[in-house]
Scaffold this motif. Structure first.
Motif, PDB file in Angstrom:
ATOM      1  N   ARG A  20      14.304   2.807 -10.256  1.00 54.06           N
ATOM      2  CA  ARG A  20      13.097   1.651 -10.258  1.00 54.06           C
ATOM      3  C   ARG A  20      13.908   0.376  -9.995  1.00 54.06           C
ATOM      4  N   ARG A  22      14.628  -3.252  -7.062  1.00 58.35           N
ATOM      5  CA  ARG A  22      14.179  -3.956  -5.840  1.00 58.35           C
ATOM      6  C   ARG A  22      15.646  -4.271  -5.307  1.00 58.35           C
ATOM      7  N   ASP A  60       9.879   0.022  -6.245  1.00 60.07           N
ATOM      8  CA  ASP A  60       9.177  -0.812  -7.313  1.00 60.07           C
ATOM      9  C   ASP A  60       7.974  -0.960  -6.735  1.00 60.07           C
TER      10      ASP A  60
END
Lengths: 144, 398
Positions: A20, A22, A60
């Motif tokens: 998770r 970005r 995300d």
């Protein structure tokens, strides 16, 4: 699979999701936004390809327990797969969700959602990012 | 109050989603069945007795609404398919004709999509500018913030009387007074307010007002638009066809009928109109004052109980409306709603059609409880018991 085991796999993927993170504006990552307009899930996937293979998937966003956990499971399941292999897995996953015939042997942890159809409103959550990725993989295949 | 009138409440359903739609009393349901089963005919075709009866019923509802919102004339009431339809007619039928490039409309980020998207389209079409009145720290509209945003370009202020997420009751009368001093028109969206506060379009001096029957115990697919007569007379219909024209010729000449008939093209939702009229009678019978008192007490009770639970985040505890927006810490709002559904408790999760409000709330999604007069203290107690046990959620929903 026993209900208790399913629950613990789903929760584990929800509370400690795989990759998770970005990767906005980072070179080499394809960003795929999936949102469910009828409810509220909104997830960004970041896919890195190497030749014909999925090198990594991360994500995300804000979403329910089913969307987040199924995205986590999908990410770990599809890493290292070729585009064709990934497409085949997603097709089988979709068949499972839609209660059609599917190959159990290739879905691994994703089998935890085999009874999601009992809650029809959750079907969209379980397939949200899978469908987004599927569309992108088909595009990549066409570009080949 | 009056729970026995609502067949949906016969079982053990706890319905806390009244902001989305209210349940319907037998009186409303029966009135529509009666129309379809006992005197079904079209309106405005009064050559036989059933048709005449329909005509009288249909126009009678206009009179009921006029009284209910204290309009001056019944011709100021136009039947619509709901508040969304009403707002679209006002934006594209009136303001498209009267605004020009550079004119400004004031909205807030907490308006419902139906009071934002039509203005977006008009901005694209004719170049008006949209400005947002800043919300205060409670996410509410206060007069001084409206005043700050006014300029000589401001031509319209379009606001909900009561917001559908925060639930704040806006100071519409003061806003109208301020606006009219500067020749600015005010559009009021009454979707969330009409069954919760007294509507008085004459006292408020509002220029346009819209509402949906399904949010005041009436059927879906019907509502009304109020406009001051001169404004309606200067508004273009958005639909043309039967019933609304006086004459037309092969060369394209046409004359339209009078206000409000010219805005009701085609066969109307007659059963809906009749059901809406019955809903007005029903609300009148219960009395809006009793409704306000009960809902206010219920909300205070709910908020006081929720505040005692550790992991509940409340977003609008101080607002006067009957809406409570909350989240459970670390649990996604949709998962909370699904958990509550296991106990037959209906709440809404999401952004509630106010997709740009999240910036103000600093949260994308909330659970929303919207109370009304048939909700009870016992229902709230039950809800509090269930939400207190939310540690159980994963066993319940997975």
């Amino acid at each position: 699979m026993d209900k208790e085991l399913k629950r613990s796999i789903i929760l584990d993927n929800y509370q400690n999701p795989y990759h998770r993170e970005r990767h906005d504006d980072e070179e080499g990552y394809i960003k795929i936004n999936s949102r469910n307009v009828s409810c509220i899930d909104n997830i960004d996937l970041y896919v890195k390809m190497k030749d014909d293979k999925i090198e990594s998937i991360s994500f995300d966003g804000e979403a329910c327990v089913i969307s987040i956990s199924s995205t986590s499971i999908m990410s770990s399941l599809l890493e290292g797969k070729t585009i064709d292999e990934a497409i085949e897995i997603i097709k089988n996953y979709d068949n499972m969700i839609e209660e059609k015939d599917y190959d159990k042997d290739i879905l691994e942890e994703a089998l935890v959602y085999d009874d999601v159809a009992r809650q029809p409103s959750r079907k969209k959550c379980a397939t949200l990012t899978w469908h987004g990725l599927y569309k992108k993989l088909l595009e990549l295949n066409e570009e080949k | 109050m009056n729970r026995e009138d609502f067949p949906m409440l016969d079982g053990n359903l706890i319905y806390f989603d009244n902001g989305a739609t209210t349940l319907k009393p037998n009186q409303v349901i029966d009135s529509m069945t009666d129309y379809y089963s006992k005197y079904c005919a079209n309106a405005h075709r009064g050559d036989y007795s059933n048709s005449l009866k329909v005509d009288n019923m249909y126009e009678g509802v206009r009179e009921k609404i006029k009284k209910f919102i204290n309009a001056k004339e019944k011709s100021e009431i136009v039947f619509t398919s709901g508040a969304t339809d009403g707002l679209n007619r006002v934006v594209f039928g009136y303001f498209k004709k009267h605004l020009k490039a550079g004119d400004e409309v004031l909205l807030t980020v907490s308006e419902h999509a139906s009071n934002i998207l039509p203005w977006f389209v008009l901005a694209k079409e004719i170049g008006i500018k949209i400005k947002y009145i800043p919300l205060d720290c409670h996410h509410e509209v206060v007069l001084e913030n409206v005043e700050k945003m006014l300029s000589d370009k401001t031509k319209v202020i379009s606001l909900a009387y009561v917001n559908n997420v925060v639930g704040d009751i806006r100071p519409i009368r003061d806003i109208v007074e301020l606006a009219h001093q500067r020749g600015i028109l005010v559009v009021g969206d009454g979707a969330q307010s009409i069954s919760h506060i007294k509507t008085d379009v004459t006292q408020d001096d509002i220029d346009f007002f819209v509402a949906s029957a399904h949010k005041f115990y009436g059927p879906t697919g019907i509502g009304f638009l109020y406009g001051k007569f001169d404004l309606l007379d200067d508004m273009d219909p958005v639909s043309y066809g039967g019933g609304m024209n006086a004459i037309y010729m092969s060369d394209g000449y046409m004359e339209l009928r009078e206000v409000p008939t010219r805005f009701e093209a085609g066969t109307q939702n007659i059963a809906g109109v009749i059901g809406m009229g019955e809903a007005i009678d029903y609300l009148d019978k219960i009395g809006i004052k009793n409704i306000i008192k009960h809902e206010h007490e219920l909300k205070e009770y709910l908020v006081s109980k929720l505040k005692k639970i550790d992991n509940i985040i409340l977003y609008n505890e101080d607002t006067a409306g009957s809406i409570v927006a909350f989240n459970v810490k670390d649990i996604f709002s949709q998962d909370v709603a699904i958990y509550l559904d296991k106990y037959n408790i209906c709440v809404r999760s999401g952004n509630h059609c106010a997709k740009i409000l999240n910036k103000a709330f600093n949260v994308e999604n909330t659970c929303r409880i919207s109370l009304c007069f048939y909700n009870t203290y016992e229902e709230i107690d039950k809800f509090i018991e269930i939400i207190s046990n939310i540690g159980n959620i994963w066993n319940e929903i997975l």
